[in-house]
Design a protein around this motif. Structure first.
Motif: not given
Length: 288
Positions: A32, A34, A64, A75
């Motif tokens: 994951s 950011v 992204r 995110e």
């Protein structure tokens, strides 16, 4: 190993190149991301900012989508302000234990796509920091230094009490068993030895070999079979830099605090030499 990472982008071609190759984070068990952009306040105050933000939004969405296509959960965060401070805040609030930035050129400072901010991040990082080396190939295209991030990892070893936490962090990052080869390097800095200790140099080397042998066994215990160690003596930054340039390695791992060399790594110009001239990607591990 934390499965989340902050990837800092300035939306440049260099940062796009880095993002396109971030499948290399799979070897560090990252799932994951950011994706962080920090526009400065002067840019926001500009009359053309509405036009700029539309272009930046398009680039952020592109980055992204690339990360999603590589299999990451993503995110997107846009926060104005000092990048280093924002990274520390997000890492703390979201409990993230890896920050990723890109760097170009012979200097991790001058060539960093985050500019002078990269220096501040390196000096004050309290979170493991991965600096992905980006360069121009012979055709003038942007590339990364090594796609197999853990093919040959070089750990620069200190024997201070504070380095033990750096070593434990290193083992945690390598614990996925994906590293093919690890070399432990320790440099006996002769410039810091008085005449009495120089006479006992061989004894120091013998003790260092014994300590490195113990560390080798710990590295093997996490599933890495090809482990070796090397003791050099001379000027620390020169000896390590020479090894990095002449040895086919994929990642250089350094501690950012501790005694001797590690205490000074990002506090003085001589210590910055290794960071500036490393042609390989670098992972910085704070002592805590």
């Amino acid at each position: 190993m934390n499965e989340r990472a902050i990837v800092a982008t300035d939306l440049s071609d260099a940062s796009l190149c880095m993002v396109e190759h971030l499948s290399l984070l799979n070897s560090l068990q990252i799932t994951s991301i950011v994706l962080l952009q920090c526009p400065d306040y002067q840019e926001i105050a500009s009359e053309v900012f509405p036009y700029i933000i539309s272009i930046q939004q398009e680039m952020l969405e592109r980055q992204r989508d690339i990360l999603i296509s590589l299999g990451f959960k993503v995110e997107v965060v846009v926060l104005p302000g000092n990048t280093a401070s924002v990274i520390r805040q997000i890492a703390r609030d979201k409990n993230i234990h890896l920050v990723v930035v890109g760097s170009m050129g012979q200097s991790l400072i001058k060539g960093a796509f985050l500019g002078g901010v990269a220096q501040e991040i390196m000096r004050h990082t309290v979170t493991p920091l991965l600096i992905v080396r980006i360069f121009l190939n012979e055709e003038g295209l942007l590339c990364i230094s090594h796609k197999g991030l853990l093919n040959h990892v070089v750990l620069c070893v200190d024997f201070s009490s504070s380095f033990s936490s750096v070593f434990e962090s290193f083992l945690l990052h390598m614990s996925g068993g994906l590293s093919k080869r690890i070399t432990l390097i320790h440099v006996v800095d002769e410039s810091h030895l008085d005449e009495k200790r120089k006479e006992k140099l061989e004894d120091l080397i013998t003790i260092s070999k014994q300590r490195l042998s113990v560390m080798e066994q710990k590295v093997r215990s996490i599933g890495v079979s090809d482990v070796s160690s090397l003791i050099l003596h001379g000027s620390i930054h020169v000896e390590i830099a020479n090894f990095i340039h002449h040895e086919e390695s994929s990642l250089v791992v350094l501690g950012t605090h501790g005694s001797s060399f590690f205490k000074e790594i990002f506090a003085s110009c001589p210590s910055l030499y290794i960071g500036r001239h490393s042609p390989k990607s670098v992972l910085l591990l704070p002592q805590n």
